[in-house]
Motif scaffolding. Structure first.
Motif, PDB file in Angstrom:
ATOM      1  N   SER A 192       0.829  -1.212   0.000  1.00 49.36           N
ATOM      2  CA  SER A 192       0.000   0.000   0.000  1.00 49.36           C
ATOM      3  C   SER A 192       0.857   1.251   0.000  1.00 49.36           C
ATOM      4  O   SER A 192       0.562   2.215  -0.703  1.00 49.36           O
ATOM      5  CB  SER A 192      -0.930   0.013   1.210  1.00 49.36           C
ATOM      6  OG  SER A 192      -1.868  -1.023   1.124  1.00 49.36           O
TER       7      SER A 192
ATOM      8  N   ASP B 150       0.864   4.048  -2.962  1.00 55.26           N
ATOM      9  CA  ASP B 150       0.595   5.464  -2.696  1.00 55.26           C
ATOM     10  C   ASP B 150       1.725   6.344  -3.213  1.00 55.26           C
ATOM     11  O   ASP B 150       1.477   7.406  -3.798  1.00 55.26           O
ATOM     12  CB  ASP B 150       0.389   5.699  -1.199  1.00 55.26           C
ATOM     13  CG  ASP B 150      -0.894   5.087  -0.674  1.00 55.26           C
ATOM     14  OD1 ASP B 150      -1.769   4.723  -1.499  1.00 55.26           O
ATOM     15  OD2 ASP B 150      -1.025   4.955   0.555  1.00 55.26           O
TER      16      ASP B 150
ATOM     17  N   GLU C 289     -16.013   8.370   4.966  1.00 56.19           N
ATOM     18  CA  GLU C 289     -17.015   7.442   4.449  1.00 56.19           C
ATOM     19  C   GLU C 289     -18.013   7.101   5.530  1.00 56.19           C
ATOM     20  O   GLU C 289     -17.640   6.768   6.657  1.00 56.19           O
ATOM     21  CB  GLU C 289     -16.353   6.153   3.949  1.00 56.19           C
ATOM     22  CG  GLU C 289     -17.355   5.172   3.371  1.00 56.19           C
ATOM     23  CD  GLU C 289     -16.706   3.908   2.823  1.00 56.19           C
ATOM     24  OE1 GLU C 289     -17.446   3.091   2.245  1.00 56.19           O
ATOM     25  OE2 GLU C 289     -15.489   3.727   2.982  1.00 56.19           O
TER      26      GLU C 289
ATOM     27  N   GLU D 242     -15.554   4.885 -10.369  1.00 56.37           N
ATOM     28  CA  GLU D 242     -15.182   5.070  -8.963  1.00 56.37           C
ATOM     29  C   GLU D 242     -13.983   6.007  -8.808  1.00 56.37           C
ATOM     30  O   GLU D 242     -13.404   6.103  -7.737  1.00 56.37           O
ATOM     31  CB  GLU D 242     -14.851   3.720  -8.326  1.00 56.37           C
ATOM     32  CG  GLU D 242     -16.025   2.778  -8.232  1.00 56.37           C
ATOM     33  CD  GLU D 242     -15.654   1.434  -7.619  1.00 56.37           C
ATOM     34  OE1 GLU D 242     -14.577   1.330  -6.993  1.00 56.37           O
ATOM     35  OE2 GLU D 242     -16.443   0.496  -7.766  1.00 56.37           O
ATOM     36  N   ASN D 243     -13.605   6.706  -9.872  1.00 57.31           N
ATOM     37  CA  ASN D 243     -12.444   7.599  -9.837  1.00 57.31           C
ATOM     38  C   ASN D 243     -12.885   9.061  -9.829  1.00 57.31           C
ATOM     39  O   ASN D 243     -13.621   9.499 -10.702  1.00 57.31           O
ATOM     40  CB  ASN D 243     -11.537   7.346 -11.040  1.00 57.31           C
ATOM     41  CG  ASN D 243     -10.939   5.965 -11.015  1.00 57.31           C
ATOM     42  OD1 ASN D 243     -10.434   5.525  -9.997  1.00 57.31           O
ATOM     43  ND2 ASN D 243     -11.012   5.271 -12.126  1.00 57.31           N
TER      44      ASN D 243
ATOM     45  N   THR E  65      -9.285   6.891  -6.085  1.00 60.50           N
ATOM     46  CA  THR E  65     -10.148   5.758  -6.362  1.00 60.50           C
ATOM     47  C   THR E  65     -10.985   5.557  -5.113  1.00 60.50           C
ATOM     48  O   THR E  65     -10.449   5.302  -4.032  1.00 60.50           O
ATOM     49  CB  THR E  65      -9.322   4.493  -6.678  1.00 60.50           C
ATOM     50  OG1 THR E  65      -8.505   4.771  -7.811  1.00 60.50           O
ATOM     51  CG2 THR E  65     -10.233   3.312  -6.977  1.00 60.50           C
ATOM     52  N   LEU E  66     -12.301   5.700  -5.255  1.00 62.65           N
ATOM     53  CA  LEU E  66     -13.185   5.691  -4.098  1.00 62.65           C
ATOM     54  C   LEU E  66     -13.351   4.300  -3.500  1.00 62.65           C
ATOM     55  O   LEU E  66     -13.578   4.159  -2.308  1.00 62.65           O
ATOM     56  CB  LEU E  66     -14.550   6.264  -4.493  1.00 62.65           C
ATOM     57  CG  LEU E  66     -14.482   7.698  -5.025  1.00 62.65           C
ATOM     58  CD1 LEU E  66     -15.828   8.114  -5.582  1.00 62.65           C
ATOM     59  CD2 LEU E  66     -14.019   8.646  -3.947  1.00 62.65           C
ATOM     60  N   GLY E  67     -13.294   3.261  -4.331  1.00 62.68           N
ATOM     61  CA  GLY E  67     -13.399   1.904  -3.807  1.00 62.68           C
ATOM     62  C   GLY E  67     -14.825   1.397  -3.657  1.00 62.68           C
ATOM     63  O   GLY E  67     -15.022   0.250  -3.290  1.00 62.68           O
ATOM     64  N   VAL E  68     -15.798   2.259  -3.892  1.00 64.95           N
ATOM     65  CA  VAL E  68     -17.203   1.847  -3.847  1.00 64.95           C
ATOM     66  C   VAL E  68     -17.950   2.521  -4.995  1.00 64.95           C
ATOM     67  O   VAL E  68     -17.625   3.646  -5.364  1.00 64.95           O
ATOM     68  CB  VAL E  68     -17.902   2.211  -2.510  1.00 64.95           C
ATOM     69  CG1 VAL E  68     -17.292   1.469  -1.341  1.00 64.95           C
ATOM     70  CG2 VAL E  68     -17.872   3.697  -2.261  1.00 64.95           C
TER      71      VAL E  68
ATOM     72  N   LYS F  14     -23.482   6.805  -2.120  1.00 68.26           N
ATOM     73  CA  LYS F  14     -23.211   5.454  -2.588  1.00 68.26           C
ATOM     74  C   LYS F  14     -24.380   4.936  -3.414  1.00 68.26           C
ATOM     75  O   LYS F  14     -25.530   5.292  -3.179  1.00 68.26           O
ATOM     76  CB  LYS F  14     -22.977   4.524  -1.403  1.00 68.26           C
ATOM     77  CG  LYS F  14     -21.691   4.808  -0.655  1.00 68.26           C
ATOM     78  CD  LYS F  14     -21.524   3.840   0.480  1.00 68.26           C
ATOM     79  CE  LYS F  14     -20.245   4.091   1.247  1.00 68.26           C
ATOM     80  NZ  LYS F  14     -20.116   3.169   2.398  1.00 68.26           N
TER      81      LYS F  14
END
Length: 148
Positions: free
Chosen positions: A13, A17, A49, A75-76, A108-111, A133
């Motif tokens: 990670s 980053d 979130e 999601e970006n 990148t939001l991931g959801v 969401k």
């Protein structure tokens, strides 16, 4: 006795980053010709979130609302803009710390989010982007039936 848990993905990670930061700096308009390690403007960001939405806060003091662009693709989330240099007559700057020029931040939001309900506001130098969401990812209570 202290037990430290090993997280084999923490290093991955951190590397991801760092690579994202380097790519962002290289792709930001106005950064052409900068030497590695030179100062690049990266506005500070908080991402929050909740079960229903993701909120992104960017510190952008001194910018006009019209100079900020927010784009969502899947999601970006990408935010870019530019702070112009303030020219003054009758003297010269002795010390300059406030960044200027173009910037770009991407996340990148991931959801999955509902793109039709995304809102952005700018007040007191803080850009707030609210991304509700998508219904498919919101937690849903499942009722457990008793067997007879």
């Amino acid at each position: 006795m202290n037990i430290n848990r090993l997280d084999p993905f923490s290093d991955i990670s951190a590397v991801r980053d760092r690579i994202n930061r380097l790519l962002e700096e290289a792709q930001t308009p106005g950064n052409e010709g900068r030497t590695p390690g030179s100062r690049v403007w990266r506005p500070l960001v908080d991402i929050f979130e909740s079960p229903d939405e993701v909120e992104v806060y960017l510190d952008l003091p001194g910018l006009d609302r019209e100079s900020i662009d927010v784009q969502l693709t899947g999601e970006n989330l990408v935010v870019h803009g530019e702070r112009q240099h303030v020219k003054r007559e009758g003297g010269h700057y002795v010390h300059v710390e406030r960044p200027e020029g173009a910037f770009q931040r991407s996340f990148t939001l991931g959801v999955p989010v509902d793109p039709e309900k995304v809102q952005a506001s700018y007040r007191d130098g803080v850009l707030t982007v609210t991304l509700p969401k998508a219904e498919t990812v919101k937690p849903r209570k499942v009722q457990i039936k008793a067997e007879e």
